[in-house]
Design an enzyme around this catalytic site. Sequence first.
Site, PDB file in Angstrom:
ATOM      1  N   GLY A  91       4.002  10.001  -1.102  1.00  0.00           N
ATOM      2  CA  GLY A  91       3.991   8.564  -1.392  1.00  0.00           C
ATOM      3  C   GLY A  91       3.259   7.798  -0.304  1.00  0.00           C
ATOM      4  O   GLY A  91       2.546   6.828  -0.587  1.00  0.00           O
ATOM      5  N   SER A 164       9.839  -2.125   2.446  1.00  0.00           N
ATOM      6  CA  SER A 164       9.138  -0.844   2.326  1.00  0.00           C
ATOM      7  C   SER A 164       7.935  -0.824   3.252  1.00  0.00           C
ATOM      8  O   SER A 164       7.027  -1.657   3.141  1.00  0.00           O
ATOM      9  CB  SER A 164       8.675  -0.639   0.882  1.00  0.00           C
ATOM     10  OG  SER A 164       7.633   0.313   0.843  1.00  0.00           O
ATOM     11  N   ASP A 318      15.581   7.714   4.730  1.00  0.00           N
ATOM     12  CA  ASP A 318      15.291   9.138   4.472  1.00  0.00           C
ATOM     13  C   ASP A 318      16.423  10.052   4.939  1.00  0.00           C
ATOM     14  O   ASP A 318      16.448  11.243   4.606  1.00  0.00           O
ATOM     15  CB  ASP A 318      13.987   9.548   5.165  1.00  0.00           C
ATOM     16  CG  ASP A 318      12.767   8.893   4.514  1.00  0.00           C
ATOM     17  OD1 ASP A 318      12.876   8.385   3.384  1.00  0.00           O
ATOM     18  OD2 ASP A 318      11.698   8.893   5.156  1.00  0.00           O
ATOM     19  N   LYS A 345      12.595   7.723  -4.574  1.00  0.00           N
ATOM     20  CA  LYS A 345      12.047   8.661  -3.575  1.00  0.00           C
ATOM     21  C   LYS A 345      11.549   9.909  -4.316  1.00  0.00           C
ATOM     22  O   LYS A 345      11.351   9.870  -5.521  1.00  0.00           O
ATOM     23  CB  LYS A 345      13.115   8.985  -2.523  1.00  0.00           C
ATOM     24  CG  LYS A 345      13.512   7.781  -1.683  1.00  0.00           C
ATOM     25  CD  LYS A 345      12.328   7.264  -0.870  1.00  0.00           C
ATOM     26  CE  LYS A 345      12.672   6.003  -0.100  1.00  0.00           C
ATOM     27  NZ  LYS A 345      11.487   5.382   0.505  1.00  0.00           N
TER      28      LYS A 345
HETATM   29  C1  S3P Z   1       7.339   5.933   4.944  1.00  0.00           C
HETATM   30  C2  S3P Z   1       8.111   4.906   4.486  1.00  0.00           C
HETATM   31  C3  S3P Z   1       9.361   5.103   3.711  1.00  0.00           C
HETATM   32  C4  S3P Z   1       9.881   6.512   3.786  1.00  0.00           C
HETATM   33  C5  S3P Z   1       8.793   7.534   3.653  1.00  0.00           C
HETATM   34  C6  S3P Z   1       7.717   7.341   4.713  1.00  0.00           C
HETATM   35  C7  S3P Z   1       6.108   5.627   5.696  1.00  0.00           C
HETATM   36  O1  S3P Z   1       9.099   4.761   2.363  1.00  0.00           O
HETATM   37  O2  S3P Z   1      10.871   6.718   2.820  1.00  0.00           O
HETATM   38  O3  S3P Z   1       9.318   8.848   3.768  1.00  0.00           O
HETATM   39  O4  S3P Z   1       5.560   6.532   6.339  1.00  0.00           O
HETATM   40  O5  S3P Z   1       5.678   4.475   5.662  1.00  0.00           O
HETATM   41  P1  S3P Z   1       9.213   3.246   1.867  1.00  0.00           P
HETATM   42  O6  S3P Z   1       8.400   2.465   2.787  1.00  0.00           O
HETATM   43  O7  S3P Z   1       8.646   3.176   0.489  1.00  0.00           O
HETATM   44  O8  S3P Z   1      10.683   2.927   1.890  1.00  0.00           O
END
Ligand code: S3P
Length: 429
Positions: A91, A164, A318, A345
């Site tokens: 993601g 986020s 996480d 997630k």
């Molecule tokens: C992350 C942000 C988080 C986290 C992901 C890594 C990042 O997601 O859950 O594992 O590296 O910016 P969200 O920002 O969508 O909550």
Amino acid sequence: MELCSITGLKGKVRIPGDKSISHRCVMFGSIASGTTVADNFLNGADCLATIRCFRTLGIDIEEEGNTVTIHGKGLHGLNAPTDILDVGNSGTTTRLLSGILAGQPFDSKLSGDESLNSRPMKRIMTPLTQMGANISSILRNGCAPLYITPGKLHGIHYDSPVASAQVKSCILLAGLYAEGETSVTEPSLSRNHTELMLREFGADIRTTHDLNSTKATASIRPGKELYGQKITVPGDISSAAYFIAAGLIVPDSEILIENVGINPTRAGILRVCEDMGGDITLLNQRTEGGEKIADILVRTSRLHGTTIEGDIIPTLIDEIPVIAVMAAVAEGQTVIRDAAELKVKETDRIETVTDNLKAMGCKAEPTSDGMIITGGKLKGASIHTLLDHRIAMAFSIAALVAEGNTKILDSHCVDVSYPTFYDTFEELL
Ligand code: S3P
């Protein structure tokens, strides 16, 4: 992977590099001028997907052990991709890269695996479109595959409905290519590695906190060239979390976890462990490259239930699967709320966590934005990870205190963020 209960985890371990920071080293290094060298880089599948994408965009990236060297080509140096950009399970790759691609003078397509292609992308498409980007969901379902074509970007102020870091970072990165200032306000502060690192790379970025609420704002102004950096990636607290939990719940244990990033926007798990009665000591605290680091000493403790809610949630999002495992063996009830983000997630983690806890004999109740767990004894079970790395690792810890054997199905999915997870364990036996 088949596991059974043990006692006496002893020794010291070093945790691989932080996943979020490793991704950003490659991304920011690619659009900076000069060379970026990242030591202690995480060679997990997610970060390798980021490397693969930037190679497809014409960036020369060398990998040698845990050191990655990125030969940046400046803000406007990316080439049109010769192929669809394969983001795998990641993601972070998808959302941050989309922000960069929105500002490029060429077309690109991004696609990932089944889980990734079912995660919500409207959360970035909406603000990017407001900035003048042309980004669409190819299947018109609000998910990847995504198609991005050139658009003239202008700065916006975006009031994000979710805390986020991926959304915030996507917008800030697009802001590097926009006319005028871009700012993002989030309901509470999510991990701030983008803000800290972009500043080190030379970007004109500022952050403010609303004194009367939990709201936080980050703003960026375009026009500054980024410059390659030398970065030592701190150990990932999200990976350390499994050993923190193991040290607390496996009888007669004492584990020193060295070199862990304890950035306050990531370290909520430490507060929760303390609230639950965990014996945790931070040693050798220091700051490197704007990031706080410490060695963490953990000893077996009698844990009790707690309530986890509000603005601490983004700082431990996480870690909730492994926190739920601790709750399952703690005395009394643990309530987790304000964590609806868990549903989007790698799997719906409200469901995957409570289903697997129930399979282990625990009283675990899903709610619309979290779960309620009553602590007790666990029994071995077959764990359905649904290829979610954090479910595999969290339930490997549960297996260590369960009666009977536990089978972790598809345990190879730990490769996403911690390929050497089971090897680290061996060091403590
Ligand atoms: C992350 C942000 C988080 C986290 C992901 C890594 C990042 O997601 O859950 O594992 O590296 O910016 P969200 O920002 O969508 O909550």
